[in-house]
Design a protein around this motif. Sequence first.
Motif, short mmCIF file in Angstrom:
data_model
loop_
_atom_site.label_atom_id
_atom_site.label_comp_id
_atom_site.label_asym_id
_atom_site.label_seq_id
_atom_site.Cartn_x
_atom_site.Cartn_y
_atom_site.Cartn_z
N ALA A 16 1.98 1.43 -2.59
CA ALA A 16 2.65 0.26 -2.02
C ALA A 16 3.44 -0.49 -3.08
CB ALA A 16 1.62 -0.67 -1.38
N GLN A 19 6.57 1.64 -4.02
CA GLN A 19 7.63 1.56 -3.00
C GLN A 19 8.33 0.21 -3.05
OE1 GLN A 19 8.88 3.91 -1.39
NE2 GLN A 19 7.37 5.40 -0.66
N LYS A 20 7.59 -0.85 -3.32
CA LYS A 20 8.20 -2.17 -3.46
C LYS A 20 9.15 -2.22 -4.64
CE LYS A 20 6.93 -6.99 -4.45
NZ LYS A 20 5.80 -7.89 -4.79
N PRO A 365 -2.59 2.34 0.73
CA PRO A 365 -3.20 1.04 1.03
C PRO A 365 -4.61 1.13 1.62
CG PRO A 365 -0.90 1.02 1.66
CD PRO A 365 -1.21 2.44 1.27
#
Length: 378
Positions: A16, A19-20, A365
């Motif tokens: 996560a 990707q952010k 996640p």
Amino acid sequence: MKLEQIETPAALIDIARMQKNIARMQAHMNTLGVAFRPHVKTTKCIDVVSAQLAAGAHGITVSTLKEAEAFFAAGIDDILYAVSIAPSKLPRALALRRQGCDLKLVVDNPTAASAIAAFGDQHGETFDVWIEVDTDGHRSGITPEQDALLEVGRILHQNGVKVGGVMTHAGSSYELDTPQALAALAEQERAGCVRAAQRLREAGIACPAVSVGSTPTALAAAQLDGVTEVRAGVYVLFDLVMHNVGVCALDDIALSVLATVIGHQTDKGWAILDAGWMALSRDRGTSKQSHDFGYGQPCLLNGTLLPDYVVSGANQEHGILSSVQGGAHVDDIAQRFPIGMKLRILPNHACATGAQFPEYHAVAPDGNSAAWRRLQGW
């Protein structure tokens, strides 16, 4: 596989967060109106690079020919080898181009330029060569106003070698820590590389690409007039050095090393980990910055920071976890960190730490992880 099941030490990527980070950089490049060519030397991982390309990146930058060979075999053909080519490596570069790889080489001196020209003529190959420009005195390259810039350009151009562009890397940005200083260096990097391209063009040498980049300057750039593409690498994972530079928060760092508590020295206030410098690397980049994170910043398994503690020392297979206050918490170190407890350690330098491992455990996640292979060697 859950984190509790992974044998330690192990390199973890928080998907996560990764990707952010990818989305943040790509959005900034889109806003600036330039192509983005990520440097894959940080992760050397096809799974990570696939995510970068899916987000909108065009082509890749590599630091070794082994990377070029592996990523070309995986279907990526637009590759910039961003290290001045050693003449002995030209046969490998030729093999890649003969297989259909759009491999671009880099030079910063007349000797290497002449070697490429002679080798290309001998083998009937028109290499695509970019000239490295020094815009900040950091490491290598030719300064924009040096006579050697046109000398190298003419050696290539007059011998049938394509001068594909100019490229630069403002590595001195790692030494900065304010938005103003980073923005100023980003403009210096842009202006210097654009000026080098202008001089080549004025001398009748085509120079279509103007490539700049480092993670701090890429994120700090306000405008990139005259630039065709940007390169950056460590942004995809970030690290403690980048945090001190000021371009990411601690909870943006996507790479960590999973470690287990294996002992204590209670009189010294130490918990002993099974992750030493062979896992964390010897990189002590934060020692010269405003906040020294030792060999890494410990976190709980869920990512919660433990700001009162630091990995203060490291031997080959032993890490020393201690309080940043020194004498504080000495009496309860064994209770706070019992034997068998697992921790995540944020690294100083993502590239150096990643290089210690043959694979990453990519953590979703939901806490499950998958193995992502990593390239090693040259």
